[in-house]
Design a protein around this motif. Structure first.
Motif, short mmCIF file in Angstrom:
data_model
loop_
_atom_site.label_atom_id
_atom_site.label_comp_id
_atom_site.label_asym_id
_atom_site.label_seq_id
_atom_site.Cartn_x
_atom_site.Cartn_y
_atom_site.Cartn_z
N PHE A 22 0.83 -1.20 0.00
CA PHE A 22 0.00 0.00 0.00
C PHE A 22 0.86 1.25 0.00
N ARG A 23 0.32 2.30 -0.60
CA ARG A 23 0.92 3.62 -0.52
C ARG A 23 -0.05 4.51 0.24
N VAL A 24 0.45 5.14 1.29
CA VAL A 24 -0.40 5.97 2.15
C VAL A 24 -0.08 7.44 1.89
N HIS A 25 -1.10 8.22 1.59
CA HIS A 25 -0.94 9.65 1.34
C HIS A 25 -1.49 10.44 2.53
N SER A 26 -0.87 11.57 2.82
CA SER A 26 -1.32 12.42 3.92
C SER A 26 -1.15 13.87 3.55
N ASP A 27 -1.79 14.73 4.33
CA ASP A 27 -1.69 16.17 4.11
C ASP A 27 -0.56 16.73 4.98
N PRO A 28 0.56 17.13 4.38
CA PRO A 28 1.69 17.61 5.17
C PRO A 28 1.41 18.91 5.91
N GLU A 29 0.33 19.60 5.54
CA GLU A 29 -0.03 20.83 6.26
C GLU A 29 -0.67 20.52 7.60
N GLU A 30 -1.22 19.31 7.73
CA GLU A 30 -1.92 18.93 8.96
C GLU A 30 -1.19 17.87 9.77
N SER A 31 -0.42 17.02 9.10
CA SER A 31 0.18 15.86 9.75
C SER A 31 1.69 15.84 9.53
N LEU A 32 2.41 15.40 10.56
CA LEU A 32 3.85 15.22 10.47
C LEU A 32 4.11 13.72 10.59
N VAL A 33 4.36 13.07 9.47
CA VAL A 33 4.53 11.61 9.44
C VAL A 33 6.02 11.28 9.50
N LEU A 34 6.38 10.44 10.48
CA LEU A 34 7.79 10.07 10.70
C LEU A 34 7.90 8.55 10.67
N ASP B 98 9.20 5.14 8.50
CA ASP B 98 9.99 4.55 7.42
C ASP B 98 9.14 3.54 6.65
N ASP B 99 9.52 3.26 5.41
CA ASP B 99 8.87 2.18 4.67
C ASP B 99 9.07 0.87 5.44
N PHE B 100 8.06 0.00 5.43
CA PHE B 100 8.20 -1.27 6.15
C PHE B 100 7.40 -2.36 5.47
N ASP B 101 7.79 -3.59 5.74
CA ASP B 101 7.11 -4.76 5.19
C ASP B 101 6.10 -5.30 6.19
N SER B 102 4.94 -5.71 5.68
CA SER B 102 3.91 -6.33 6.50
C SER B 102 3.45 -7.61 5.81
N CYS B 103 2.53 -8.32 6.45
CA CYS B 103 2.01 -9.54 5.85
C CYS B 103 1.22 -9.24 4.58
N ARG B 104 0.88 -7.99 4.37
CA ARG B 104 0.12 -7.58 3.19
C ARG B 104 0.99 -6.87 2.16
N GLY B 105 2.29 -6.90 2.35
CA GLY B 105 3.20 -6.28 1.41
C GLY B 105 3.89 -5.06 1.99
N LYS B 106 4.60 -4.34 1.15
CA LYS B 106 5.34 -3.18 1.60
C LYS B 106 4.42 -1.98 1.79
N ILE B 107 4.61 -1.27 2.90
CA ILE B 107 3.80 -0.10 3.20
C ILE B 107 4.69 1.14 3.07
N VAL B 108 4.26 2.08 2.25
CA VAL B 108 5.02 3.31 2.02
C VAL B 108 4.16 4.51 2.39
N PHE B 109 4.63 5.33 3.31
CA PHE B 109 3.96 6.59 3.64
C PHE B 109 4.61 7.68 2.78
N GLN B 110 3.88 8.11 1.78
CA GLN B 110 4.43 8.90 0.70
C GLN B 110 5.01 10.23 1.18
N GLN B 111 4.35 10.90 2.12
CA GLN B 111 4.81 12.22 2.56
C GLN B 111 5.65 12.15 3.84
N SER B 112 6.12 10.98 4.20
CA SER B 112 6.87 10.83 5.44
C SER B 112 8.26 11.46 5.36
#
Length: 215
Positions: free
Chosen positions: A38-50, A52-66
């Protein structure tokens, strides 16, 4: 039934990764990838995402604006911008809970500990109590380091231990409740100056850490 838990309204939330992806909070959207993950998108004006990309049982998870777990700053402008974000936005971090093995005769090495769950933790930086702690910790860091460059870890262990005490995890194949051991509970700020001879930093004397707690 949701496993999102709020310790103090709007101050801190702890959500299983699976539920976060299934029902993302306001300002987030989740895109399933054809190759899995999955690719996760967020609003950088409202959220500060910290996170890293990581692997889960459902595949790689990427927080795009992290900005990733370790944030590097090289000048006063970048530091000021980061500080403002920490004190005004909701901060998101990925943490892991492992099974605590309290048996004295059957202790597992740390690298064999069983992973219970991964969680997305959010902290509201503009909450008066969180903001006060963050300001005090950042000011103390700057005033206490010996050189111009430094790193500081902001640790959420106490926050998570309090949450865990009220939301004990049940091991699926054991009819018991366990106290989780928390990992990856810090995020880090690294400030690099352009000083030619920053010996305290080179020798490791400019490393600092402070904890966030809840009342």
């Amino acid at each position: 039934m949701t496993t999102t838990n709020t310790l103090v309204p709007s101050r801190v939330t702890v959500t299983k990764v699976e539920e976060f992806l299934k029902k993302p909070p306001a300002g987030f959207s989740v895109q399933a990838l054809g190759s899995g993950g999955f690719r996760v998108h967020s609003d950088p004006e409202e959220s500060l995402v910290l996170i890293d990309d990581f692997d889960s049982c459902r595949g790689k998870i990427v927080f795009q604006q992290s900005l990733r777990r370790e944030v590097k700053m090289q000048n006063l402008w970048e530091y000021t911008r980061m500080r403002k974000s920490l004190l005004s936005k909701r901060i998101y971090l990925l943490v892991s809970a492992y099974e605590e093995n309290s048996s004295e005769t059957n202790k597992k090495p740390t690298n064999e500990a069983r992973l219970l769950h991964q969680y997305v933790v959010s902290i509201y930086g503009n909450d008066p109590y969180i903001r006060w702690q963050m300001e005090r910790g950042l000011d103390w860091t700057i005033s206490s380091v010996a050189g111009e460059s430094y790193r500081v870890d902001i640790d959420l262990t106490e926050v998570l231990e309090r949450w865990g005490a009220k939301n004990l995890h049940i091991i699926p194949d054991k009819p018991i409740k366990v106290k989780p051991v928390w990992k990856d509970t810090c995020f880090t700020l690294k400030y690099y100056s352009d000083a030619l001879f920053d010996f305290p930093h080179w020798l490791g004397f400019s490393k600092r850490k402070f904890n966030l707690i809840l009342t």
